[in-house]
Design a protein around this motif. Structure first.
Motif, mmCIF file in Angstrom:
data_model
loop_
_atom_site.group_PDB
_atom_site.id
_atom_site.type_symbol
_atom_site.label_atom_id
_atom_site.label_comp_id
_atom_site.label_asym_id
_atom_site.label_seq_id
_atom_site.Cartn_x
_atom_site.Cartn_y
_atom_site.Cartn_z
ATOM 1 N N LEU A 1 12.511 -11.074 19.040
ATOM 2 C CA LEU A 1 11.325 -10.391 18.504
ATOM 3 C C LEU A 1 11.551 -9.717 16.336
ATOM 4 C CD1 LEU A 1 8.515 -9.133 19.138
ATOM 5 C CD2 LEU A 1 9.495 -6.482 19.740
ATOM 6 N N VAL A 2 12.981 -10.052 16.938
ATOM 7 C CA VAL A 2 13.299 -9.544 15.246
ATOM 8 C C VAL A 2 14.535 -11.028 14.887
ATOM 9 C CG1 VAL A 2 14.725 -7.833 13.992
ATOM 10 C CG2 VAL A 2 13.079 -7.224 15.549
ATOM 11 N N ALA A 3 14.286 -11.948 13.651
ATOM 12 C CA ALA A 3 15.475 -12.547 13.908
ATOM 13 C C ALA A 3 16.674 -11.774 13.681
ATOM 14 C CB ALA A 3 15.175 -13.150 12.301
ATOM 15 N N PRO A 4 17.293 -12.611 14.165
ATOM 16 C CA PRO A 4 18.677 -12.273 13.839
ATOM 17 C C PRO A 4 19.255 -12.219 12.657
ATOM 18 C CG PRO A 4 19.014 -14.747 14.694
ATOM 19 C CD PRO A 4 17.331 -14.410 14.474
ATOM 20 N N SER A 5 18.896 -13.312 11.720
ATOM 21 C CA SER A 5 19.727 -12.801 10.087
ATOM 22 C C SER A 5 19.110 -11.242 9.952
ATOM 23 C CB SER A 5 18.712 -13.720 9.594
ATOM 24 O OG SER A 5 17.598 -13.701 9.507
ATOM 25 N N VAL A 6 18.356 -11.146 10.262
ATOM 26 C CA VAL A 6 18.151 -9.131 10.039
ATOM 27 C C VAL A 6 19.458 -8.156 10.210
ATOM 28 C CG1 VAL A 6 16.708 -7.364 10.602
ATOM 29 C CG2 VAL A 6 15.651 -9.426 10.351
ATOM 30 N N ASP A 7 20.048 -8.460 11.337
ATOM 31 C CA ASP A 7 21.375 -7.855 10.910
ATOM 32 C C ASP A 7 22.479 -8.609 11.739
ATOM 33 O OD1 ASP A 7 19.934 -8.217 13.513
ATOM 34 O OD2 ASP A 7 20.243 -6.098 14.609
ATOM 35 N N GLY A 8 22.630 -10.051 11.750
ATOM 36 C CA GLY A 8 23.381 -10.656 12.214
ATOM 37 C C GLY A 8 24.033 -10.645 13.416
ATOM 38 N N ARG A 9 23.242 -10.214 14.772
ATOM 39 C CA ARG A 9 23.663 -10.454 15.666
ATOM 40 C C ARG A 9 23.546 -11.942 16.084
ATOM 41 N NH1 ARG A 9 18.394 -9.304 15.742
ATOM 42 N NH2 ARG A 9 16.972 -10.215 17.201
ATOM 43 N N GLU A 10 24.553 -11.949 17.081
ATOM 44 C CA GLU A 10 24.545 -12.815 18.014
ATOM 45 C C GLU A 10 23.300 -13.734 19.173
ATOM 46 O OE1 GLU A 10 28.004 -14.566 19.054
ATOM 47 O OE2 GLU A 10 29.220 -13.933 16.777
ATOM 48 N N LEU A 11 22.528 -14.011 19.119
ATOM 49 C CA LEU A 11 22.037 -14.775 20.523
ATOM 50 C C LEU A 11 22.332 -15.137 21.441
ATOM 51 C CD1 LEU A 11 18.786 -15.881 18.749
ATOM 52 C CD2 LEU A 11 19.421 -13.770 18.772
ATOM 53 N N ALA A 12 22.205 -14.857 22.936
ATOM 54 C CA ALA A 12 23.060 -15.218 24.256
ATOM 55 C C ALA A 12 22.446 -17.086 24.301
ATOM 56 C CB ALA A 12 22.204 -14.424 25.056
ATOM 57 N N THR A 13 23.794 -17.649 24.618
ATOM 58 C CA THR A 13 23.359 -18.339 24.948
ATOM 59 C C THR A 13 24.019 -19.234 26.171
ATOM 60 O OG1 THR A 13 25.579 -19.531 24.231
ATOM 61 C CG2 THR A 13 23.991 -19.247 22.475
ATOM 62 N N ALA A 14 22.790 -20.760 26.782
ATOM 63 C CA ALA A 14 23.561 -20.693 28.215
ATOM 64 C C ALA A 14 24.600 -21.782 28.253
ATOM 65 C CB ALA A 14 22.231 -21.735 28.647
ATOM 66 N N SER A 15 25.473 -22.715 28.892
ATOM 67 C CA SER A 15 27.024 -22.206 28.836
ATOM 68 C C SER A 15 26.774 -24.612 28.995
ATOM 69 C CB SER A 15 28.031 -22.182 29.822
ATOM 70 O OG SER A 15 27.897 -22.239 31.302
ATOM 71 N N ARG A 16 25.541 -24.972 29.841
ATOM 72 C CA ARG A 16 25.137 -26.548 29.916
ATOM 73 C C ARG A 16 23.628 -26.220 29.836
ATOM 74 N NH1 ARG A 16 24.102 -28.085 35.281
ATOM 75 N NH2 ARG A 16 23.920 -25.475 36.652
ATOM 76 N N THR A 17 23.420 -27.910 30.040
ATOM 77 C CA THR A 17 22.119 -28.428 29.750
ATOM 78 C C THR A 17 21.989 -28.790 31.293
ATOM 79 O OG1 THR A 17 22.810 -30.444 28.669
ATOM 80 C CG2 THR A 17 22.071 -28.218 27.395
ATOM 81 N N MET A 18 20.231 -29.553 31.725
ATOM 82 C CA MET A 18 20.165 -30.051 32.386
ATOM 83 C C MET A 18 20.938 -31.532 32.155
ATOM 84 S SD MET A 18 16.931 -28.512 34.041
ATOM 85 C CE MET A 18 16.485 -28.196 32.058
ATOM 86 N N SER A 19 21.019 -32.506 33.431
ATOM 87 C CA SER A 19 20.926 -34.180 32.498
ATOM 88 C C SER A 19 18.955 -34.640 32.218
ATOM 89 C CB SER A 19 20.920 -34.404 33.769
ATOM 90 O OG SER A 19 20.080 -35.039 35.026
#
Length: 563
Positions: free
Chosen positions: A460-478
């Motif tokens: 909802l608030v861009a991570p650039s506003v406060d330098g926070r890291e967003l969650a990621t997934a470890s892999r993608t589907m084929s």
């Protein structure tokens, strides 16, 4: 000193009964004095009454109208007079009542309290509260004060042990915004207010967008100290352990002296937010969330019940919308393929439970595409014997970024839960029941992941506003799995259970419906998740029935509005 004068100068007035309604009005009573100096004769009378009650036979049976009215009168009259001991004795938890009612005077600084009871509805008695909140800071500081008015309610119950009628104690009796463990506090706010802006720079207010009250509370809690504002003096709800565990934010109830707000820009689209508010207003207990699939930007969020942000913080079984995640798992493991034959019997038993399809239908010699489009439960349950207990949990975490409790959206959220289960509960999880819990934000993210092929954490608030890291997934589907999943959702949007709702939604589209059974509900919760182009959305209508008929039109309307 003001409290002492109020106590010695109080006027004793009996509650008046007007047309059978208790109008409890006691003039000029300052609650604070009684909180500090005790109840005196009232406490002795309470002790004598308690001893006498112990000698009587325990009462039972339904409450009479007289018991409800008399108990409510006793509690409200004592509270209004500042007789904390007397008010607490009229409840079924005197200790908790004493603490909160004492804090009402000492910490919240509410004086001159007037309580007026309304007409009882069974054991529930509504009442109105009027008072004044006064605050003086440092020695010699200027006193500020404002009137306070709100509505609340109490419920009369039979007290455990003696069966006497008593007010069933809940923190919400004192104020409807309170949960057990919360407090009311008046003082210099620790967190400055914020002025929230939409993506176009327009100001966001709860008056303009009723659904965003809790979102604004969350933005202030997260960014108030970072946005450059200055705190004011407020009466506010300070959350306790239970509320904090549920990620509830502190809430301002009354501003005595305004602070200077800092500015926080959000990703919300004003036109789409307005559209979302209009859509949820069509259904009771409806919630929706809309994302930009390629980035995770939250463009709109709305709830028809404005007191809790179900769209972000709800924890509900998602029903058959979960089959999107389950399908990706089955395809990856070679247990299903779009055009291959796949079993869809009327019933399938696993782990001691007998599962069935809606209306006990079956598809003979059908493909997995047909089972997905018609939302065949047994097509998924039948694959449970081939799966490990943690397969679905790992799929949800590794591919869709769910169930890790690590999203950093900018406000509090529940990030989905897919616990490891075994036997029948594991099988139930495959169709979005069992222990699986989601909300519209989670399920909109699932559609976004299918649309783009990658998980992008919603924000909802861009991570650039406060330098926070967003969650990621470890892999993608084929590529093969992703392609099949898109074909399944596209076919369902055109010819399956989502077709009626998605009629008229053009472009690259996909959808999945869901209905989640809940114990004690006459109708299931209706779910719908879908994408169109670079938009992904999901919604739920609690106790609404089938998702295609209830949540579906709301989600489809948002996808059209974003075109």
């Amino acid at each position: 000193m003001g409290s002492r004068r109020a106590a010695t100068g109080r006027r004793r007035t009996r509650p008046a009964l007007i047309g059978g309604v208790a109008a409890l009005v006691v003039g000029g009573a300052g609650v604070g004095a009684w909180a500090v100096y005790g109840g005196g004769a009232a406490a002795e009378e309470t002790a004598r009454s308690t001893a006498a009650a112990a000698r009587e036979k325990v009462k039972s049976g339904p409450l009479t109208a007289a018991e409800v009215t008399t108990t409510a009168q006793r509690f409200l009259t004592a509270w209004q007079r500042g007789d904390i001991a007397g008010a607490a004795a009229a409840t079924d938890d005197a200790e908790a009542a004493t603490a909160l009612l004492t804090g009402y005077a000492k910490d919240a600084r509410v004086t001159d309290v007037t309580l007026t009871a309304g007409t009882p509805a069974g054991a529930k008695v509504p009442f109105s509260v009027k008072g004044t909140v006064r605050y003086r800071g440092e020695a010699g500081g200027e006193e500020v004060g404002k009137p306070l008015a709100y509505d609340s309610a109490l419920t009369v119950v039979r007290r455990a042990g003696d069966g006497e009628p008593a007010v069933g104690w809940r923190a919400s009796v004192v104020h409807p915004e309170l949960k057990d463990g919360d407090r009311l506090v008046t003082g210099e706010a620790g967190t400055p207010p914020v002025k929230a802006l939409d993506r176009d720079g327009g100001e966001i207010t709860a008056a303009k967008y009723p659904s965003l009250g809790t979102v604004l509370d969350g933005l202030r809690e997260k960014y108030g100290k970072k946005a450059g504002g200055a705190a004011g003096i407020e009466l506010r709800v300070v959350r306790g352990k239970e509320s904090k565990a549920a990620k509830a934010s502190d809430k301002t109830l009354l501003e005595l002296r305004e602070g200077t707000p800092g500015t926080v820009r959000t990703t919300l689209d004003p036109a789409l937010q307005s559209a979302a508010e209009q859509q949820v207003a069509r259904k009771p207990r409806a919630s929706v969330a809309l994302l930009r699939a390629s980035t995770g930007e939250i463009l709109a969020v709305a709830n028809s019940g404005h007191g809790f942000n179900t769209a972000f913080q709800g924890s509900l079984a998602p029903g058959s919308t979960m089959k999107v995640i389950t399908s990706s798992l089955l395809i990856e493991k070679g247990l299903a393929s779009v055009d291959e034959q796949h079993p869809c019997p009327k019933y399938f038993s696993y782990g001691g439970w007998k599962f069935q399809n809606d209306d006990e239908f079956e598809i003979k010699n059908g493909t997995f595409r047909a089972s997905f489009a018609r939302s065949c439960n047994t097509a998924f349950i039948s694959q449970a014997p081939e799966l490990e207990d943690d397969d679905l949990t790992r799929q949800a975490k590794e591919v869709f970024g769910l169930s890790m409790n690590n999203w950093s959206v900018g406000v509090p959220t529940f990030d989905g839960s897919v616990p490891v289960q075994s036997a029948a509960p594991m099988a139930a999880s495959l169709i979005g029941q069992g222990g699986v819990r989601m909300n519209p934000l989670n399920m909109a993210s699932v559609s976004a992941t299918v649309r783009t092929g990658n998980f992008h954490q919603p924000y909802l608030v861009a991570p650039s506003v406060d330098g926070r890291e967003l969650a990621t997934a470890s892999r993608t589907m084929s590529a093969s799995t992703l392609g099949q999943l898109r074909r399944l959702m596209s076919y369902t949007a055109a010819y399956g259970t989502a077709a009626e709702a998605m009629a008229g939604v053009s472009g690259e589209v996909g959808a999945k419906t869901g209905s989640a059974e809940v114990d004690g509900q006459e109708k299931p919760n209706g779910w719908f998740t879908a994408y169109r182009g670079d938009l992904a959305a999901a919604g739920v209508v609690q106790q609404g029935g089938h998702g295609g008929e209830t949540a579906g039109p709301l989600v489809a309307a948002l996808l059209k509005a974003g075109g």
